[in-house]
Design an enzyme around this catalytic site. Structure first.
Site, mmCIF file in Angstrom:
data_model
loop_
_atom_site.group_PDB
_atom_site.id
_atom_site.type_symbol
_atom_site.label_atom_id
_atom_site.label_comp_id
_atom_site.label_asym_id
_atom_site.label_seq_id
_atom_site.Cartn_x
_atom_site.Cartn_y
_atom_site.Cartn_z
ATOM 1 N N HIS A 195 -0.635 -0.374 -9.376
ATOM 2 C CA HIS A 195 -1.965 -1.383 -8.835
ATOM 3 C C HIS A 195 -2.152 -2.309 -9.178
ATOM 4 O O HIS A 195 -3.075 -2.886 -9.538
ATOM 5 C CB HIS A 195 -2.836 -0.623 -8.214
ATOM 6 C CG HIS A 195 -3.451 -0.894 -6.894
ATOM 7 N ND1 HIS A 195 -3.578 -0.411 -5.508
ATOM 8 C CD2 HIS A 195 -3.290 -2.281 -5.982
ATOM 9 C CE1 HIS A 195 -3.770 -1.158 -4.584
ATOM 10 N NE2 HIS A 195 -3.975 -2.786 -5.392
ATOM 11 N N ARG A 243 0.365 -0.945 -0.184
ATOM 12 C CA ARG A 243 0.239 0.032 -0.022
ATOM 13 C C ARG A 243 0.947 1.537 -0.173
ATOM 14 O O ARG A 243 1.894 1.671 0.477
ATOM 15 C CB ARG A 243 -0.827 0.188 1.363
ATOM 16 C CG ARG A 243 -2.560 -1.010 0.897
ATOM 17 C CD ARG A 243 -2.766 0.012 0.079
ATOM 18 N NE ARG A 243 -3.965 -0.958 -0.363
ATOM 19 C CZ ARG A 243 -4.271 -1.568 -0.705
ATOM 20 N NH1 ARG A 243 -3.526 -2.147 -1.699
ATOM 21 N NH2 ARG A 243 -5.727 -2.563 -0.553
ATOM 22 N N GLU A 302 -3.730 7.566 -5.232
ATOM 23 C CA GLU A 302 -3.977 7.003 -6.469
ATOM 24 C C GLU A 302 -4.827 7.082 -7.182
ATOM 25 O O GLU A 302 -6.356 7.581 -6.489
ATOM 26 C CB GLU A 302 -3.992 5.043 -6.212
ATOM 27 C CG GLU A 302 -2.840 4.538 -5.619
ATOM 28 C CD GLU A 302 -3.763 2.996 -5.228
ATOM 29 O OE1 GLU A 302 -4.056 2.501 -5.781
ATOM 30 O OE2 GLU A 302 -1.868 2.202 -5.288
HETATM 31 N N1 LIG Z 1 0.036 -4.820 -5.084
HETATM 32 C C1 LIG Z 1 -1.809 -5.161 -5.035
HETATM 33 O O1 LIG Z 1 -2.287 -5.242 -5.887
HETATM 34 C C2 LIG Z 1 -1.115 -5.644 -3.618
HETATM 35 C C3 LIG Z 1 -2.522 -7.409 -4.143
HETATM 36 C C4 LIG Z 1 -2.881 -8.254 -2.551
HETATM 37 C C5 LIG Z 1 -2.422 -7.340 -1.129
HETATM 38 N N2 LIG Z 1 -2.165 -5.778 -1.467
HETATM 39 C C6 LIG Z 1 -1.885 -5.270 -0.489
HETATM 40 O O2 LIG Z 1 -0.542 -6.766 1.102
HETATM 41 C C7 LIG Z 1 -1.184 -5.894 2.027
HETATM 42 C C8 LIG Z 1 -0.604 -7.708 2.736
HETATM 43 O O3 LIG Z 1 -1.500 -8.708 2.199
HETATM 44 P P1 LIG Z 1 -1.677 -9.545 2.274
HETATM 45 O O4 LIG Z 1 -3.028 -10.836 2.007
HETATM 46 O O5 LIG Z 1 -0.345 -10.865 2.709
HETATM 47 O O6 LIG Z 1 -2.087 -9.487 3.978
HETATM 48 P P2 LIG Z 1 -1.843 -11.310 5.731
HETATM 49 O O7 LIG Z 1 -2.322 -10.213 6.552
HETATM 50 O O8 LIG Z 1 -1.845 -12.061 5.529
HETATM 51 O O9 LIG Z 1 -0.337 -10.397 5.892
HETATM 52 C C9 LIG Z 1 0.124 -9.409 6.473
HETATM 53 C C10 LIG Z 1 1.135 -9.437 7.446
HETATM 54 O O10 LIG Z 1 1.234 -7.972 8.047
HETATM 55 C C11 LIG Z 1 2.248 -8.523 9.109
HETATM 56 N N3 LIG Z 1 1.394 -7.185 9.661
HETATM 57 C C12 LIG Z 1 0.678 -6.149 10.222
HETATM 58 N N4 LIG Z 1 1.601 -4.531 10.708
HETATM 59 C C13 LIG Z 1 2.733 -4.737 10.724
HETATM 60 C C14 LIG Z 1 3.462 -3.930 11.247
HETATM 61 N N5 LIG Z 1 4.041 -3.212 12.192
HETATM 62 N N6 LIG Z 1 4.755 -4.519 11.147
HETATM 63 C C15 LIG Z 1 5.672 -6.041 9.851
HETATM 64 N N7 LIG Z 1 4.289 -6.576 9.863
HETATM 65 C C16 LIG Z 1 2.834 -5.877 10.328
HETATM 66 C C17 LIG Z 1 1.200 -9.176 9.935
HETATM 67 O O11 LIG Z 1 0.858 -9.752 11.081
HETATM 68 C C18 LIG Z 1 0.015 -9.571 9.050
HETATM 69 O O12 LIG Z 1 1.293 -10.782 8.798
HETATM 70 C C19 LIG Z 1 -2.457 -6.512 1.848
HETATM 71 O O13 LIG Z 1 -3.123 -5.497 3.331
HETATM 72 C C20 LIG Z 1 -2.819 -5.766 0.708
HETATM 73 O O14 LIG Z 1 -3.153 -3.987 1.580
HETATM 74 C C21 LIG Z 1 -1.955 -5.715 -1.959
HETATM 75 O O1 LIG Z 2 -5.834 -5.372 -1.654
HETATM 76 C C1 LIG Z 2 -5.997 -6.047 -2.340
HETATM 77 O O2 LIG Z 2 -6.028 -7.033 -2.499
HETATM 78 C C2 LIG Z 2 -5.379 -4.976 -3.404
HETATM 79 O O3 LIG Z 2 -4.338 -4.084 -3.758
HETATM 80 C C3 LIG Z 2 -5.672 -5.465 -5.320
HETATM 81 O O4 LIG Z 2 -6.358 -4.382 -5.066
HETATM 82 P P1 LIG Z 2 -7.780 -4.162 -6.608
HETATM 83 O O5 LIG Z 2 -7.889 -5.576 -6.021
HETATM 84 O O6 LIG Z 2 -8.187 -2.935 -6.511
HETATM 85 O O7 LIG Z 2 -6.243 -4.430 -7.731
#
Ligand SMILES: NC(=O)c1ccc[n+]([C@@H]2O[C@H](COP(=O)([O-])OP(=O)(O)OC[C@H]3O[C@@H](n4cnc5c(N)ncnc54)[C@H](O)[C@@H]3O)[C@@H](O)[C@H]2O)c1
Ligand SMILES: O=C(O)[C@H](O)COP(=O)(O)O
Length: 526
Positions: A279, A232, A261
């Protein structure tokens, strides 16, 4: 007919179950302006989004019919969760569906960053043949620092290990045992920052993680470090990143997400060391089908009143526990409603006690349901999503107790309500073959089915009292279906519990209260 509004692009195959559902009308309108969204959400029973739609408190307030908000993805920072919870709207997400896609995208960004692939591409297609400017580095034997070792961080670590990278991981919930199991080295945040050649963040955006990687962190990094953000925007402080690049501390940055964004022409894009994607982490056919299928299915369950999972604003209940508690759910709500209707005055405290085998289970979900039953007497729009929030907001103290000793019944639920003028305790049990029963009202033993129209009469025990009550009900054409009498001492305080065939008119209550021996008459409708 349930109306489901979809305001971000979702895979059609993924939402097929919604499109085919006979009880669902699907409205797909993407790229809405905030004003258009406020209008469209008015008639929606559920709202499905990805990360682009901002589900603000204003949108939630406009969605008078909303029962569910579905996030087809992981991050819910574009949804005002407290506002949804306050309204009793369940927020569900699809936490697993795009994990692999995002881990793969992150790894693609890592390699692109190490080998300057986007820069080399841009130069080559512009007719240059520059083989000196884009010298990169190997990943082999380099250290990758992962901040946040959840689903995506873990999948990424597997790919990094396959490229013979050493992986350091910081995550407050990571155990040494799990770190060893997945082949990473558990580290502190400071160690990740100081020892990594590549740093990638995979945490949610929270007040704790906002600007987690800030100027101070950059100053403590290795010279020539490369950073990646496919989680994020905002976890890495973009201004601090620009400064670290200018100072030569950071050799490169790969960004898939931004503090704002879309980012427009972001100052970071003026640096040749910065590569970016819009993204795209979850933008694969597979991920979009997965998340759409997952979230559409859960929203359908919610709209149909069926069990669901992946609620963001409700504690998850293991399936086994759900099965154990299911028989008590209806009784729990009825008991809560009975207790609050029987109580007099302004609600101050609710104490729920579980005894017998119930005391050995996690009964928090039942307490939520009881609280819904209690608050429904005082507030509209209460459900088990917002009941604890509404109780807290109104200063109602809620306590849950476990009492292991038994009282002859295998499972007992006791609800004690304290108000500003008094208190009352209702005890219920689930009787084999008979279903839910109220077995005590305060200290009186009774056997009352918590259903239909009830009359609770607190009176003075004296001859003829019951007859006089019966006569008055007869005069008002209200038939008695069942009757219970309880008393402490002969000639002392007593109660009558009447199950009657129809709602009790106000005139009848007033007539009963005229009798000398009557202390209080309460109509209870369940
Ligand atoms: N770019 C994209 O399109 C995309 C896609 C999917 C997810 N994401 C983002 O990625 C993030 C992570 O996704 P995920 O499925 O792995 O989530 P998840 O909940 O499985 O993992 C997140 C991890 O972060 C850890 N965490 C929380 N606070 C923390 C801190 N202060 N320091 C260190 N670790 C910490 C948690 O303990 C957890 O293990 C989501 O929250 C989302 O915002 C982005
Ligand atoms: O948190 C997520 O799952 C990702 O950021 C994906 O976001 P999107 O669905 O807008 O691609």
């Amino acid at each position: 007919m349930h109306r489901v509004l979809i305001t971000d692009p979702l895979s059609n195959h993924g939402i097929e179950q919604l499109l085919q559902a006979e009880d669902v009308e699907v409205i797909q309108k993407t790229d809405l302006t905030p004003e258009q969204l406020l209008e469209e959400v008015k008639e929606a029973d559920a709202l499905l989004v990805r990360s682009q739609t901002q589900v603000t408190a204003e949108v939630i307030a406009a969605g008078k019919r909303l029962q569910a908000i579905g996030r087809a993805g992981v991050g819910v920072d574009n949804i005002d969760i407290p506002a949804a919870t306050s309204r009793g709207i369940v927020v569900v997400n699809a936490p697993d569906g795009n994990t692999v896609s995002t881990a793969e995208h992150t790894f693609a960004m890592l390699i692109s960053l190490a080998r300057n692939i986007p820069q080399g591409y841009r130069s080559t297609v512009q007719g240059e043949w520059n083989r000196k400017q884009f010298v990169g580095v190997e990943l082999n034997k380099k250290t990758l620092g992962i901040v946040g070792l959840g689903r995506i961080g873990t999948e990424l670590s597997k790919r990094a290990r396959a490229f013979h990278m050493k992986v350091l991981a910081f995550d407050p919930y990571l155990t040494q045992e799990r770190a060893q199991k997945i082949g990473v080295t558990q580290a502190t945040l400071d160690e990740v920052i100081a020892q990594s050649d590549f740093i990638t963040v995979h945490t949610p955006l929270t007040k704790e993680t906002r600007h987690l990687i800030n100027r101070d962190a950059f100053n403590r990094m290795k010279d020539g470090v490369r950073v990646i953000n496919c989680a994020r925007g905002g976890i890495i402080d973009e201004e601090a990143l620009a400064e670290a690049i200018r100072k030569g501390k950071v050799a490169g940055a790969a960004l898939d997400v931004f503090e704002t964004e879309p980012p427009g022409h972001h100052p970071l894009f003026d640096f040749p060391q910065v590569i970016a994607t819009p993204h795209l982490g979850a933008s694969t056919r597979e991920a979009q089908e997965n998340v759409a299928i997952d979230v559409a299915g859960e929203v359908l369950h919610i709209l149909r009143g069926e069990p669901f999972k992946n609620a963001v604003n409700l504690p998850s209940i293991p399936a086994e526990l759900q099965e154990k508690l299911r028989p008590y759910q209806t009784m729990a709500e009825k008991l809560g409603s009975f207790a609050s209707q029987a109580a007099e005055g302004a609600l101050q405290e609710v104490t729920v006690s579980f005894s017998g085998e119930l005391a050995e289970w996690d009964t928090a979900p039942l307490t939520r349901i009881i609280l819904k039953g209690v608050l429904s007497h005082y507030l509209s729009d209460v459900n088990y999503v917002n009941a604890p929030h509404l109780a807290k907001e109104r200063g109602v103290k809620v306590t849950e107790q476990k009492i292991s000793k038994r009282h002859g019944f295998t499972h007992l639920i006791r609800i004690h309500i304290a108000t500003d003028t008094g208190e009352i305790a209702i005890t219920g049990a689930l009787l084999n073959g008979l279903g839910p029963r109220i077995v005590r009202i305060d200290e009186y033993s009774v056997d009352v089915e918590p259903a239909g129209h009830q009359l609770l009469i607190q009176h003075h025990d004296r001859p003829g009292a019951i007859g006089r009550v019966g006569t008055i009900l007869g005069d008002h054409d209200v038939n008695i279906a069942a009757m219970q009498v309880g008393r402490r001492d002969i000639g002392g305080r007593a109660i009558m519990m009447l199950h009657v065939d129809k709602a009790v008119p106000e005139a009848l209550l007033e007539a009963l209260e005229q009798l000398d021996e009557i202390h209080r008459v309460t109509a209870i409708d369940l």
